[in-house]
Scaffold this motif. Structure first.
Motif, short mmCIF file in Angstrom:
data_model
loop_
_atom_site.label_atom_id
_atom_site.label_comp_id
_atom_site.label_asym_id
_atom_site.label_seq_id
_atom_site.Cartn_x
_atom_site.Cartn_y
_atom_site.Cartn_z
N ILE A 151 2.33 -0.31 10.04
CA ILE A 151 1.12 -1.06 10.38
C ILE A 151 1.49 -2.48 10.82
O ILE A 151 0.94 -2.99 11.79
N PHE B 137 -7.61 -0.29 7.76
CA PHE B 137 -6.76 0.82 7.32
C PHE B 137 -6.75 0.82 5.81
O PHE B 137 -6.42 -0.20 5.19
N VAL C 122 -2.25 -8.45 12.18
CA VAL C 122 -2.37 -7.59 11.00
C VAL C 122 -2.37 -8.47 9.76
O VAL C 122 -1.56 -9.39 9.66
N TYR D 25 -0.16 9.22 7.07
CA TYR D 25 -0.18 8.20 8.12
C TYR D 25 1.18 8.13 8.82
O TYR D 25 1.25 8.12 10.05
#
Length: 107
Positions: free
Chosen positions: A7, A28, A49, A68
């Motif tokens: 991520i 997420f 992020v 994921y």
């Protein structure tokens, strides 16, 4: 590479000229080892992020860390994972835009 690490690579994986004119937030929610809650913001061709869930998301993605990682690396078909409930997506249209904007993880 862990789900968390993947991520956090999103800003580097934003395709050139992607996200221009867009202002969208994704949340997420990743459970399991190296999971957590993350806010991904794409605005005017840049991606950021952050840990935690902030802002009003256009799409919420929920998955286990292993599912994921497997979807990002192509070990499982992401569309099938969504269809079978392994990955939950609140807004399919926004998720499709996400897929178009980012390069896949290469390991």
């Amino acid at each position: 590479m862990s789900a968390r690490e993947m991520i956090y690579t999103l800003p580097k994986r934003l395709k050139p000229n992607s996200g221009i004119g867009i202002d969208i937030i994704y949340h997420f929610q990743i459970t399991g080892v190296d999971g957590g809650d993350f806010t991904v913001k794409v605005k005017d061709g840049t991606c950021s992020v952050h840990d935690g869930l902030t802002g009003d998301p256009k799409c919420i993605i929920s998955a286990t860390s292993s599912d994921y990682v497997d979807a990002e690396t192509g070990k499982i078909n992401a569309q099938m994972a969504v269809m079978f409930g392994k990955i939950k997506v609140s807004n399919i249209g926004s998720m499709m835009k996400f897929v178009e904007m980012f390069e896949r993880v290469t390991q």
